[in-house]
Scaffold this active site. Structure first.
Site, PDB file in Angstrom:
ATOM      1  N   ALA A  98      44.721  47.660  35.257  1.00  0.00           N
ATOM      2  CA  ALA A  98      45.829  47.762  36.206  1.00  0.00           C
ATOM      3  C   ALA A  98      46.971  48.479  35.499  1.00  0.00           C
ATOM      4  O   ALA A  98      47.031  48.492  34.265  1.00  0.00           O
ATOM      5  CB  ALA A  98      46.246  46.371  36.657  1.00  0.00           C
ATOM      6  N   GLY A 141      41.456  45.439  34.789  1.00  0.00           N
ATOM      7  CA  GLY A 141      41.105  45.750  36.176  1.00  0.00           C
ATOM      8  C   GLY A 141      40.014  46.801  36.291  1.00  0.00           C
ATOM      9  O   GLY A 141      39.280  46.830  37.277  1.00  0.00           O
ATOM     10  N   GLU A 144      36.920  44.990  36.003  1.00  0.00           N
ATOM     11  CA  GLU A 144      36.775  44.186  37.227  1.00  0.00           C
ATOM     12  C   GLU A 144      36.313  45.047  38.408  1.00  0.00           C
ATOM     13  O   GLU A 144      35.489  44.608  39.212  1.00  0.00           O
ATOM     14  CB  GLU A 144      38.103  43.474  37.525  1.00  0.00           C
ATOM     15  CG  GLU A 144      38.386  42.385  36.482  1.00  0.00           C
ATOM     16  CD  GLU A 144      39.782  41.801  36.559  1.00  0.00           C
ATOM     17  OE1 GLU A 144      40.738  42.589  36.663  1.00  0.00           O
ATOM     18  OE2 GLU A 144      39.911  40.572  36.503  1.00  0.00           O
ATOM     19  N   GLU A 164      43.547  41.327  28.905  1.00  0.00           N
ATOM     20  CA  GLU A 164      44.788  40.807  29.486  1.00  0.00           C
ATOM     21  C   GLU A 164      45.500  39.836  28.556  1.00  0.00           C
ATOM     22  O   GLU A 164      46.725  39.753  28.540  1.00  0.00           O
ATOM     23  CB  GLU A 164      44.492  40.119  30.832  1.00  0.00           C
ATOM     24  CG  GLU A 164      44.141  41.087  31.956  1.00  0.00           C
ATOM     25  CD  GLU A 164      42.667  41.455  32.038  1.00  0.00           C
ATOM     26  OE1 GLU A 164      41.906  41.167  31.088  1.00  0.00           O
ATOM     27  OE2 GLU A 164      42.275  42.037  33.072  1.00  0.00           O
TER      28      GLU A 164
END
Ligand code: HXC
Length: 290
Positions: A98, A141, A144, A164
């Site tokens: 992200a 992300g 993911e 993260e």
């Protein structure tokens, strides 16, 4: 009348506005994109390709990029000429996570009230078979998003990770759940608690990735896989996908029941009759997706 009220999502509206302004760099049949490229590949042009194209930031998944993935998927979902979809990035990065710059000043209230990340779900909900072709970094992300796809193919230099924890947060788009289901608790915990990366070869051994290819062959191999899937009944493919995905949601007895209901339902299709007739007549089936 507000465009939202006639059914356009926020992401669709931004693309719509870009089209009206003549902005944007990459065009599909109806929409121009800023952060992705879209194409139809394969001999029959029946495999949709979505290539993340925010190279300067290693395809960091800013809000606009994820919205555009959603728009492209919606368009490919309704395009009956497309049987399977490949999502890829660049040789250096599938996606490095992200967008940290976008998240840095977000508060809890921003996240909660505006349902931060809820629009990412569209990727896992796509009814057509999806293949992630991962070269380079698939982090946070990015990892993911790859795991939201049905199958992951990797280039031999790919690196997977959920870093993260190094940013003082935790995976927020399925990492703790999907990675654990894919590779088991101990390996998932180790990756998530240390932020360390896993190589393509380790990921294949652990079951996160189904095959590893030389970097330059990866996307072609993913397209070929989409073409192979496209040879079958697309109703049967959608049912297979639905049943397999249910195995994450249901206890075994309910999952078996769910499978049985779909299996019985497939007997209502012309494609089931065609597939079995063709086998007995020793010829190739001609599926009509009906
Ligand atoms: C914003 C990013 C970014 C990210 C890289 N960049 N990752 N920008 N968000 N996630 C930008 C850098 O700031 C830099 O911009 C450019 O991309 C190139 O990156 P470098 O760091 O210079 O490259 P390199 O030294 O090769 O290192 C590559 C890397 C590193 C190991 C991938 O960039 C990295 O650690 N990135 C962050 C990975 C990460 O923590 N991901 C998880 C994010 S959190 P400039 O302008 O300086 O050139 C997350 C939460 C998920 O994903 C929750 C739900 C979605």
């Amino acid at each position: 009348m507000s465009l939202y009220r006639v059914g356009l999502s926020r992401g669709m509206l931004s693309s719509f506005q870009r089209v009206m302004r003549g902005e944007g760099l990459h065009t599909s049949s109806a929409v121009q994109y800023e952060y992705i490229k879209v194409d139809k590949r394969g001999e029959k042009k029946n495999v949709g390709l979505i290539q993340l194209n925010r190279l300067k930031a290693l395809n960091a998944l800013c809000d606009g990029l994820v919205s555009e993935i959603g728009e492209a998927l919606q368009e490919m979902e309704t395009d009956t000429s497309i049987d399977a979809i490949v999502i890829t990035g660049s040789e250096r990065a599938f996606a490095a996570g992200a967008d940290i710059a976008e998240m840095k000043d977000k508060s809890f209230q921003d996240c909660y009230a505006r349902k931060f990340l809820s629009h990412w779900d569209i990727i896992s909900k796509c009814p057509k078979p999806t293949i992630a072709a991962v070269n380079g970094f698939a982090l946070g992300g990015g990892c993911e998003v790859a795991m939201m796809c049905d199958i992951i193919y990797a280039g031999e230099k790919a690196k997977f990770g959920q870093p993260e924890i190094t940013l003082g947060t935790i995976p927020g788009a399925g990492g703790t759940q999907r990675l654990t289901r894919a590779i088991g608790k101990s390996k998932a915990m180790e990756m998530i608690l240390t932020g360390e990366f896993m190589s393509a070869q380790e990921a294949e051994k652990a079951g996160l990735v189904s095959k590893v290819f030389p970097v330059e062959e990866l996307v072609g191999e993913a397209i070929k896989l989409g073409e192979r899937i496209g040879e079958f009944s697309q109703i049967a493919a959608a049912m297979c996908k639905e049943a397999v995905n249910m195995s994450d949601e249901l206890p075994l007895s309910n999952g078996l029941l769910y499978e049985k209901k779909l299996f019985h339902s497939s007997f209502a299709t012309d494609d089931k009759r065609e597939g079995m007739t063709a086998f007995l007549e020793k010829r190739k089936p001609d599926f009509k997706d009906n």
